[in-house]
Design a protein around this motif. Structure first.
Motif, PDB file in Angstrom:
ATOM      1  N   ILE A  24      65.925 123.409 111.237  1.00 19.52           N
ATOM      2  CA  ILE A  24      65.294 122.198 110.721  1.00 19.52           C
ATOM      3  C   ILE A  24      64.231 121.695 111.688  1.00 19.52           C
ATOM      4  O   ILE A  24      63.112 121.317 111.294  1.00 19.52           O
ATOM      5  N   LEU A  25      64.564 121.697 112.996  1.00 20.87           N
ATOM      6  CA  LEU A  25      63.596 121.247 113.988  1.00 20.87           C
ATOM      7  C   LEU A  25      62.354 122.143 113.970  1.00 20.87           C
ATOM      8  O   LEU A  25      61.214 121.649 114.033  1.00 20.87           O
ATOM      9  N   SER A  26      62.589 123.458 113.866  1.00 20.49           N
ATOM     10  CA  SER A  26      61.448 124.382 113.806  1.00 20.49           C
ATOM     11  C   SER A  26      60.614 124.144 112.564  1.00 20.49           C
ATOM     12  O   SER A  26      59.375 124.163 112.608  1.00 20.49           O
ATOM     13  N   MET A  27      61.295 123.881 111.409  1.00 19.94           N
ATOM     14  CA  MET A  27      60.567 123.626 110.166  1.00 19.94           C
ATOM     15  C   MET A  27      59.743 122.343 110.280  1.00 19.94           C
ATOM     16  O   MET A  27      58.594 122.293 109.829  1.00 19.94           O
ATOM     17  N   VAL A  28      60.352 121.291 110.895  1.00 24.32           N
ATOM     18  CA  VAL A  28      59.628 120.026 111.026  1.00 24.32           C
ATOM     19  C   VAL A  28      58.401 120.202 111.906  1.00 24.32           C
ATOM     20  O   VAL A  28      57.299 119.747 111.593  1.00 24.32           O
ATOM     21  N   ILE A  29      58.606 120.891 113.051  1.00 22.23           N
ATOM     22  CA  ILE A  29      57.479 121.082 113.972  1.00 22.23           C
ATOM     23  C   ILE A  29      56.387 121.924 113.320  1.00 22.23           C
ATOM     24  O   ILE A  29      55.195 121.568 113.345  1.00 22.23           O
ATOM     25  N   LEU A  30      56.784 123.055 112.712  1.00 24.45           N
ATOM     26  CA  LEU A  30      55.795 123.918 112.084  1.00 24.45           C
ATOM     27  C   LEU A  30      55.107 123.222 110.921  1.00 24.45           C
ATOM     28  O   LEU A  30      53.885 123.324 110.738  1.00 24.45           O
ATOM     29  N   SER A  31      55.922 122.501 110.087  1.00 26.55           N
ATOM     30  CA  SER A  31      55.322 121.791 108.950  1.00 26.55           C
ATOM     31  C   SER A  31      54.358 120.719 109.437  1.00 26.55           C
ATOM     32  O   SER A  31      53.280 120.521 108.851  1.00 26.55           O
ATOM     33  N   GLY A  32      54.755 119.994 110.540  1.00 23.90           N
ATOM     34  CA  GLY A  32      53.860 118.973 111.077  1.00 23.90           C
ATOM     35  C   GLY A  32      52.560 119.569 111.575  1.00 23.90           C
ATOM     36  O   GLY A  32      51.471 119.012 111.338  1.00 23.90           O
ATOM     37  N   ILE A  33      52.692 120.710 112.279  1.00 22.36           N
ATOM     38  CA  ILE A  33      51.477 121.351 112.797  1.00 22.36           C
ATOM     39  C   ILE A  33      50.583 121.807 111.643  1.00 22.36           C
ATOM     40  O   ILE A  33      49.362 121.561 111.636  1.00 22.36           O
ATOM     41  N   THR A  39      45.422 118.789 106.902  1.00 21.25           N
ATOM     42  CA  THR A  39      44.906 117.452 106.599  1.00 21.25           C
ATOM     43  C   THR A  39      43.622 117.181 107.377  1.00 21.25           C
ATOM     44  O   THR A  39      42.675 116.549 106.864  1.00 21.25           O
ATOM     45  N   SER A  40      43.591 117.642 108.638  1.00 20.11           N
ATOM     46  CA  SER A  40      42.367 117.456 109.429  1.00 20.11           C
ATOM     47  C   SER A  40      41.196 118.179 108.784  1.00 20.11           C
ATOM     48  O   SER A  40      40.078 117.640 108.708  1.00 20.11           O
ATOM     49  N   VAL A  41      41.460 119.408 108.332  1.00 19.55           N
ATOM     50  CA  VAL A  41      40.390 120.151 107.676  1.00 19.55           C
ATOM     51  C   VAL A  41      39.934 119.436 106.408  1.00 19.55           C
ATOM     52  O   VAL A  41      38.724 119.312 106.133  1.00 19.55           O
ATOM     53  N   GLN A  42      40.932 118.942 105.634  1.00 18.99           N
ATOM     54  CA  GLN A  42      40.572 118.222 104.404  1.00 18.99           C
ATOM     55  C   GLN A  42      39.799 116.939 104.732  1.00 18.99           C
ATOM     56  O   GLN A  42      38.840 116.579 104.037  1.00 18.99           O
ATOM     57  N   THR A  43      40.222 116.215 105.792  1.00 15.11           N
ATOM     58  CA  THR A  43      39.560 114.966 106.168  1.00 15.11           C
ATOM     59  C   THR A  43      38.127 115.230 106.609  1.00 15.11           C
ATOM     60  O   THR A  43      37.187 114.501 106.234  1.00 15.11           O
ATOM     61  N   VAL A 151      38.033 107.626 105.183  1.00 15.86           N
ATOM     62  CA  VAL A 151      38.570 108.927 105.560  1.00 15.86           C
ATOM     63  C   VAL A 151      39.834 108.778 106.395  1.00 15.86           C
ATOM     64  O   VAL A 151      40.826 109.499 106.223  1.00 15.86           O
ATOM     65  N   VAL A 152      39.845 107.791 107.348  1.00 18.35           N
ATOM     66  CA  VAL A 152      41.029 107.586 108.200  1.00 18.35           C
ATOM     67  C   VAL A 152      42.216 107.126 107.356  1.00 18.35           C
ATOM     68  O   VAL A 152      43.366 107.606 107.540  1.00 18.35           O
ATOM     69  N   ASN A 153      41.993 106.232 106.403  1.00 19.11           N
ATOM     70  CA  ASN A 153      43.083 105.780 105.531  1.00 19.11           C
ATOM     71  C   ASN A 153      43.669 106.950 104.728  1.00 19.11           C
ATOM     72  O   ASN A 153      44.887 107.069 104.571  1.00 19.11           O
ATOM     73  N   GLN A 154      42.769 107.800 104.193  1.00 21.84           N
ATOM     74  CA  GLN A 154      43.245 108.966 103.448  1.00 21.84           C
ATOM     75  C   GLN A 154      44.060 109.906 104.339  1.00 21.84           C
ATOM     76  O   GLN A 154      45.098 110.428 103.916  1.00 21.84           O
ATOM     77  N   PHE A 155      43.614 110.079 105.595  1.00 24.51           N
ATOM     78  CA  PHE A 155      44.322 110.948 106.528  1.00 24.51           C
ATOM     79  C   PHE A 155      45.736 110.433 106.800  1.00 24.51           C
ATOM     80  O   PHE A 155      46.725 111.191 106.788  1.00 24.51           O
ATOM     81  N   ILE A 156      45.846 109.123 107.023  1.00 25.51           N
ATOM     82  CA  ILE A 156      47.155 108.527 107.312  1.00 25.51           C
ATOM     83  C   ILE A 156      48.083 108.641 106.113  1.00 25.51           C
ATOM     84  O   ILE A 156      49.276 108.990 106.235  1.00 25.51           O
ATOM     85  N   LEU A 157      47.552 108.356 104.914  1.00 29.59           N
ATOM     86  CA  LEU A 157      48.384 108.447 103.709  1.00 29.59           C
ATOM     87  C   LEU A 157      48.898 109.871 103.488  1.00 29.59           C
ATOM     88  O   LEU A 157      50.059 110.083 103.141  1.00 29.59           O
ATOM     89  N   ILE A 158      48.003 110.849 103.679  1.00 34.78           N
ATOM     90  CA  ILE A 158      48.407 112.243 103.479  1.00 34.78           C
ATOM     91  C   ILE A 158      49.476 112.645 104.498  1.00 34.78           C
ATOM     92  O   ILE A 158      50.474 113.287 104.161  1.00 34.78           O
ATOM     93  N   MET A 159      49.317 112.227 105.756  1.00 29.19           N
ATOM     94  CA  MET A 159      50.288 112.576 106.782  1.00 29.19           C
ATOM     95  C   MET A 159      51.640 111.946 106.496  1.00 29.19           C
ATOM     96  O   MET A 159      52.700 112.583 106.647  1.00 29.19           O
ATOM     97  N   ILE A 160      51.644 110.672 106.070  1.00 30.72           N
ATOM     98  CA  ILE A 160      52.909 110.009 105.752  1.00 30.72           C
ATOM     99  C   ILE A 160      53.594 110.693 104.577  1.00 30.72           C
ATOM    100  O   ILE A 160      54.807 110.955 104.596  1.00 30.72           O
ATOM    101  N   ALA A 161      52.798 110.988 103.519  1.00 33.18           N
ATOM    102  CA  ALA A 161      53.383 111.638 102.344  1.00 33.18           C
ATOM    103  C   ALA A 161      53.954 113.020 102.687  1.00 33.18           C
ATOM    104  O   ALA A 161      55.066 113.367 102.283  1.00 33.18           O
ATOM    105  N   ASN A 162      53.189 113.780 103.431  1.00 29.19           N
ATOM    106  CA  ASN A 162      53.677 115.119 103.809  1.00 29.19           C
ATOM    107  C   ASN A 162      54.875 115.026 104.742  1.00 29.19           C
ATOM    108  O   ASN A 162      55.787 115.880 104.698  1.00 29.19           O
ATOM    109  N   GLY A 163      54.902 114.009 105.642  1.00 32.77           N
ATOM    110  CA  GLY A 163      56.059 113.848 106.511  1.00 32.77           C
ATOM    111  C   GLY A 163      57.311 113.546 105.720  1.00 32.77           C
ATOM    112  O   GLY A 163      58.391 114.115 105.976  1.00 32.77           O
ATOM    113  N   ILE A 164      57.208 112.622 104.753  1.00 32.31           N
ATOM    114  CA  ILE A 164      58.371 112.303 103.917  1.00 32.31           C
ATOM    115  C   ILE A 164      58.810 113.538 103.130  1.00 32.31           C
ATOM    116  O   ILE A 164      60.010 113.841 103.028  1.00 32.31           O
ATOM    117  N   LYS A 165      57.825 114.249 102.570  1.00 32.57           N
ATOM    118  CA  LYS A 165      58.157 115.449 101.799  1.00 32.57           C
ATOM    119  C   LYS A 165      58.850 116.491 102.683  1.00 32.57           C
ATOM    120  O   LYS A 165      59.846 117.109 102.282  1.00 32.57           O
TER     121      LYS A 165
END
Length: 652
Positions: A24-33, A39-43, A151-165
């Motif tokens: 799980i820790l590996s999945m969280v770290i890899l998914s976060g990376i 998200t950075s590329v999309q932003t 762009v910053v607001n969109q980045f934060i929203l995407i990161m929060i949504a992906n983190g919850i997911k």
């Protein structure tokens, strides 16, 4: 925490699984990376898109709206100009517009000093009469801060949504891993910890949740099957080891060989029952067992034990129950790393063999005299046998000579008998002529008949006498007189051409195709007439015997050099020679066509020439229906008389 409590918790609590937590820790770290990167590329892409949209909006002002602004300025309708500027600032991505007309400046929107994207375009008035005329310029600005904030607001929203997911997915993955993998791994571990090959118990059966697992078997089911297979194999191996241990124990009890083991000090730590019994050690405990040096007073054994190396066939003797016993001992040295820890070995009782050896030595001593007497008797018998052998050899020589003489007599007697008959006929005819002449009754017809009879008898007499003379000459040639010819240098290709030219008429009678392969540079120092006679006799032998039923007769002669020798391969495709006649064809007077005028001396002459005169070798091969092959190997320089002659080789 004990391993048992950890296993029990692993069966109940998903978070107690170390593997699960690591996954799980590996999945969280890899998914976060991955989420951060994507998200950075999309932003960045969205930011560039917004900037491009601003640029397009500015270009739209410069390309579309500058004409209307120029018309208002040319007509000095500044009220309309201001209205148009105000309406343009209401467009998206456009925050400020400024028009310069001479010294006058018209503005609309919020003035931006920094963090803005600005574009400047000329204001050109176009008229048919006056053409194009620049009357001012327009400056357009857009606030880039709005774009950055978006762009910053969109980045934060995407990161929060992906983190919850990611957290939700990881939680469900942990639950699935717990029921699908962890519980069964803990069950396998618990089963293996409790497994005892002496009491194997029931096979492993994994617990499965129907809502989690598919009907088909997965890898852990295969692992469970493998555990059961290993369980069965270990149980079987344990039983086999137990059986072999019992068998070895029984063998060590009943075996005549002694089994023993010592420590690094030479103390006996183990010995078989037979050794204890024979050496009267069965009443002692292991701690009281003595060393070998106390049991056996043997210098060779002591040296072997002190060497700390393997030793074999160490013969020792010891007194057991007032009897001398002989032992043959051997052992292997045992090491733990580089440290010597003792010996393991055997001792074989060879007393019976040793006593038999002593008795045999005594018997051999007594036999020496008998052997000497027998040797003398055998020497005497060998002398007698040698004399008998020499006598048999002389008898064989006489038998061979008798056969040779019989052959000569038979061949010579035939033409001589015909010659005697012809002489008798001539004598009778002359006598008849003499009587008729004396009686004066001789007629011309009678005279003519008598003359014809005398002439025919004379021809018959002359031809048979010539035949007898030729036979005598051929017989003399088989002796191969060493002084009849002088050794000289000659080219073998030249003598082959001359020979084939002389035999051309004989060859053409049977339409034989003769193929000759010879190196023009082969020069021999030998007897050219002998070489010519050898090849001539081989060709004449084929013409006389080989081509009785061959529709396309062929002869092949191949001559080549081989180191210091010259090899002549002669072959024909005739009827061949049967196996029984292979050893006879080189005997004198042996022929298969005796009734057709053949003497049987041709191949014998070839053999004698090659062996005695030219010191060469002759190899003969033949099968019925496959022709004959003669391989003649002659030295390029024929040895002088007295050198060892080569023999003939037959390949049947």
């Amino acid at each position: 925490m004990t391993l048992k409590s950890a296993l029990e918790r692993g069966m109940v609590n998903p978070l107690s699984s170390t593997i699960g937590r690591h996954i799980i820790l590996s999945m969280v770290i890899l998914s976060g990376i991955f989420t951060l990167i994507i998200t950075s590329v999309q932003t960045i892409g969205e930011y560039r898109s917004q900037v491009d949209h601003i640029t397009e909006r500015h270009n739209e002002i410069g390309e579309v709206h500058t004409d209307s602004i120029a018309s208002s300025m040319w007509a000095f309708d500044f009220i309309l100009l201001q209205k148009r500027l105000d309406s343009l600032t209401k467009l998206s991505k456009l925050d400020y517009i400024e028009v310069h007309y001479g010294d006058d400046i018209f503005t609309a929107g919020k003035h931006l000093n920094s963090n803005a994207v600005a574009s400047e375009f000329p204001i050109i008035y176009r008229d048919v009469g006056i053409g194009e005329q620049m009357i001012g310029k327009v400056l357009v600005k857009s606030d880039i801060g709005k774009v950055q904030g978006y762009v910053v607001n969109q980045f934060i929203l995407i990161m929060i949504a992906n983190g919850i997911k990611t957290l939700l997915v990881c939680f469900f993955v942990l639950i699935l891993f717990h029921y699908n993998v962890n519980r069964r791994l803990v069950q396998i571990t618990h089963y293996l910890r409790q497994f005892n090959p002496r009491h194997p118990g029931k096979p492993l059966k994994l617990v499965k949740k129907r809502w989690v697992f598919a009907k088909n078997k997965d890898e852990l089911d295969l692992l469970g099957q493998g555990v059961n297979k290993v369980r069965d194999d270990i149980t079987l191996l344990y039983n086999n080891v137990k059986h072999e241990k019992e068998r070895l124990s029984d063998f060590s009890v009943v075996a005549s060989d002694w089994l023993w083991e010592t420590d690094n000090s030479g103390n006996i730590v183990y010995c078989s029952e037979s050794m204890k019994e024979n050496m009267q050690l069965d009443t002692l405990s292991n701690s009281e067992l003595p060393t070998f040096s106390q049991l056996v007073e043997s210098k060779s054994l002591r040296q072997s034990l002190e060497s700390e190396r393997d030793f074999h066939q160490c013969e020792v003797s010891l007194e057991i129950n007032d009897n001398t016993s002989y032992l043959m001992m051997q052992a292997i040295a045992k090491y733990e790393g580089d440290k010597f820890v003792g010996y393991r070995g055997t001792a074989i009782d060879i007393s019976a063999l040793k006593i038999a050896q002593i008795e045999l030595e005594q018997l051999n001593h007594n036999l020496e005299k008998k052997v000497t007497d027998r040797t003398k008797a055998l020497e005497k018998n060998m002398v007698e046998l040698k004399a008998t052998q020499d006598q048999l050899i002389e008898s064989e020589k006489l038998a061979s000579l008798g056969g040779l003489v019989a052959g000569v007599a038979h061949e010579v007697n035939t033409p001589l008998g015909i010659a005697v008959t012809s002489a008798s006929i001539i004598q009778e005819a002359i006598h008849s002529l003499q009587l008729a002449f004396s009686d004066q009754t001789l007629t011309s017809q009678q005279l003519s008949e008598i003359i014809d009879k005398v002439l025919n008898g004379g021809e018959l007499l002359q031809s048979n006498l010539n035949r007898a003379s030729q036979l005598v000459k051929d017989f003399r040639r088989t002796a191969v007189d060493q002084t009849t010819e002088i050794k000289t240098n000659f080219n073998i290709a030249d003598i082959l051409r001359s020979l084939l030219l002389n035999l051309d008429s004989e060859i053409n009678k049977l339409s034989v195709k003769v193929e000759v392969y010879v190196d023009e540079d082969i020069v021999m120092n030998s007897y050219p007439d002998c070489v010519t006679q050898i090849i001539s006799n081989l060709i004449l032998n084929s013409l006389a015997h080989a081509f009785t039923s061959q529709p396309v007769p062929e002869i092949s002669i191949n001559v080549y050099e081989l180191e210091e020798s010259v090899v002549l391969d002669y072959k024909d495709n005739g009827c061949g020679v049967d196996k029984e006649s292979h050893k006879k064809i080189f005997e004198p007077f042996y022929t298969s066509n005796r009734g057709q005028g053949n003497s049987g001396l041709g191949l014998n002459f070839v053999f004698n020439m090659i062996k005695q005169k030219l010191k060469g070798q002759l190899e003969f091969k033949s099968k019925l229906g496959e022709g004959v092959s003669f391989t003649v190997t002659l030295p390029k320089v024929t040895p002088d008389a007295g050198d060892k002659a080569a023999g003939i080789e037959y390949h049947i």
